[in-house]
Design an enzyme around this catalytic site. Structure first.
Site, PDB file in Angstrom:
ATOM      1  N   ASP A  34       0.828  -1.209   0.000  1.00 36.81           N
ATOM      2  CA  ASP A  34       0.000   0.000   0.000  1.00 36.81           C
ATOM      3  C   ASP A  34       0.864   1.262   0.000  1.00 36.81           C
ATOM      4  O   ASP A  34       1.966   1.271   0.539  1.00 36.81           O
ATOM      5  CB  ASP A  34      -0.914  -0.015   1.236  1.00 36.81           C
ATOM      6  CG  ASP A  34      -2.059   0.987   1.116  1.00 36.81           C
ATOM      7  OD1 ASP A  34      -2.416   1.365  -0.030  1.00 36.81           O
ATOM      8  OD2 ASP A  34      -2.598   1.399   2.158  1.00 36.81           O
ATOM      9  N   HIS A  51       2.080   3.415  -9.080  1.00 35.72           N
ATOM     10  CA  HIS A  51       1.877   1.986  -9.346  1.00 35.72           C
ATOM     11  C   HIS A  51       3.039   1.425 -10.175  1.00 35.72           C
ATOM     12  O   HIS A  51       3.488   0.304  -9.966  1.00 35.72           O
ATOM     13  CB  HIS A  51       0.541   1.765 -10.064  1.00 35.72           C
ATOM     14  CG  HIS A  51      -0.647   2.169  -9.230  1.00 35.72           C
ATOM     15  ND1 HIS A  51      -0.835   1.716  -7.947  1.00 35.72           N
ATOM     16  CD2 HIS A  51      -1.691   2.996  -9.487  1.00 35.72           C
ATOM     17  CE1 HIS A  51      -1.948   2.240  -7.447  1.00 35.72           C
ATOM     18  NE2 HIS A  51      -2.484   3.030  -8.364  1.00 35.72           N
ATOM     19  N   LEU A 145      10.358 -20.590  -4.871  1.00 38.20           N
ATOM     20  CA  LEU A 145       9.370 -19.659  -4.309  1.00 38.20           C
ATOM     21  C   LEU A 145       8.026 -19.765  -5.034  1.00 38.20           C
ATOM     22  O   LEU A 145       7.981 -19.747  -6.270  1.00 38.20           O
ATOM     23  CB  LEU A 145       9.884 -18.213  -4.452  1.00 38.20           C
ATOM     24  CG  LEU A 145       8.904 -17.112  -4.043  1.00 38.20           C
ATOM     25  CD1 LEU A 145       8.747 -17.054  -2.533  1.00 38.20           C
ATOM     26  CD2 LEU A 145       9.360 -15.755  -4.575  1.00 38.20           C
TER      27      LEU A 145
END
Ligand code: IPE
Ligand code: IPE
Ligand code: MG
Length: 254
Positions: A34, A51, A145
Site C-alpha cells: 500500500d 503503481h 518460491l
C-alpha cells in the site's frame, strides 16, 4: 546487483514454521503493498506513476525472497473494493501484471519461481487473466518460491463463495454436515492446500486488513510500516523478518 542477505541466527524459535526446519525464515509471507498513490502525489505526479514504481519495489522483494529461500509470497495487487477507483487507474493497475510478466517471466523461470493467483479471475480483462494463466502454466512444475498474486481478491467474497460451494456439495451429497470442520472449510477457499501466512507486512501506514485473508491470518504475525510501497526496500523486508524472529507464537497456548 548482489544482495546482502542478513544472517538469521535466532534458531530456537519458529520450529512450528511450515517449511523451514531451522525455524529461521517465515515460510509464507503475505504483503499488502500500500502507498503507491500517495508516493506519486508527494512528487506531484499522477497516481499511476506510483503503481509503476510499485512494480520495481515488487521485483526487489521477490528477488530477496528467492535469495532467502522464503517458500511462499502472497502479494495483494488488486482488491474487490479497488473497482471503486477511477476507470483510468483501474485499467492501468490491471495492465501491470501482463507488463511485469512480459519483462520478468524468464527471470522468474530461471529462479525456479512458481506463479499462482488467488481472487476472482473471471472479472479481469482477458489480456490480464491470459497473461497470468500463461505464466502459471509455464511455471507449474517449479518448486522454488511460490508467488501468489492476489488479483480481484476480497476475503468476504471468498468466504461467501466457499459457503455457496459447501451448500451445493451438501445438496449433492458430496459433503455431509458432520464432515465439515475448519480444515474442510479451508479447502473451499482460494488458498486451498496452502499454508497460512506466518508474517503479514503492510506498508503505507494504515493499520487494517482491507479485506485481505481474514480467515487465513488468524494466527499470523503482523508487521506494519509507514514506508510507502515504492520505497520499500530489501533491507526493510529483512527488518520485518528479524522482528518476526523475536515474536513468540503461542496459538492460544502458554
Ligand atoms: C496500493 O497503493 C496499490 C493498490 C491498491 C492497487 P494505493 O493505490 O492504495 O496507494 P495509496 O494508499 O492511495 O497511497
Ligand atoms: C489494499 O489497499 C489493497 C491493495 C493493496 C491491493 P487499499 O488502498 O485498497 O486499502 P484501503 O482502501 O486504504 O483500506
Ligand atoms: Mg491504499
Amino acid at each position: 546487483m548482489p544482495i546482502k542477505i542478513p544472517i538469521f541466527n535466532n534458531k530456537q524459535q519458529r520450529k512450528d514454521s511450515f517449511y523451514d526446519s531451522e525455524g529461521t525464515i517465515p515460510g509464507h509471507i503475505a504483503i499488502i503493498m500500500d502507498g503507491n498513490g500517495r508516493w506519486a502525489e508527494k512528487r506531484s505526479m499522477p497516481r499511476i506513476y506510483g503503481h509503476k514504481e510499485g512494480v520495481s519495489a515488487l521485483t526487489k522483494i521477490v528477488e530477496a525472497a528467492v535469495k532467502c529461500k522464503v517458500k511462499m509470497l502472497t502479494l495483494y495487487a488488486f482488491s474487490t473494493e479497488n473497482w471503486k477507483r477511477p476507470k483510468s487507474e483501474i485499467d492501468y493497475i490491471l495492465r501491470l501484471p501482463k507488463e511485469f510478466l512480459h519483462i520478468y517471466l524468464p527471470d522468474l523461470i530461471s529462479n525456479n519461481v512458481r506463479i499462482s493467483t488467488i481472487g476472482d479471475m473471471k472479472d479481469l480483462p482477458a489480456s490480464t487473466s491470459e497473461a497470468v494463466q500463461y505464466a502459471m502454466d509455464r511455471t507449474r512444475d517449479n518448486d522454488g518460491l511460490q508467488l501468489n498474486i492476489a488479483l480481484n481478491y476480497g476475503s468476504r467474497h471468498e468466504i461467501v463463495g466457499a459457503i455457496k460451494n459447501i451448500l451445493t456439495d451438501i445438496n449433492n451429497s458430496a459433503l455431509s454436515l458432520d464432515e465439515l470442520d475448519e480444515q474442510k472449510f479451508s479447502g473451499y477457499l482460494y488458498t486451498e492446500g496452502l499454508p497460512e501466512p506466518d508474517l503479514l507486512i503492510r506498508t503505507g501506514g494504515e493499520k487494517r486488513l482491507s479485506n485481505f485473508l481474514l480467515w487465513q491470518l488468524a494466527y499470523t504475525e503482523f508487521w506494519f510500516t509507514d514506508i510507502l510501497w515504492p520505497d520499500f526496500s530489501q533491507e526493510e523486508f529483512f527488518r520485518a523478518m528479524e522482528e518476526y524472529q523475536r515474536r513468540q507464537r503461542r496459538y492460544g497456548g502458554i
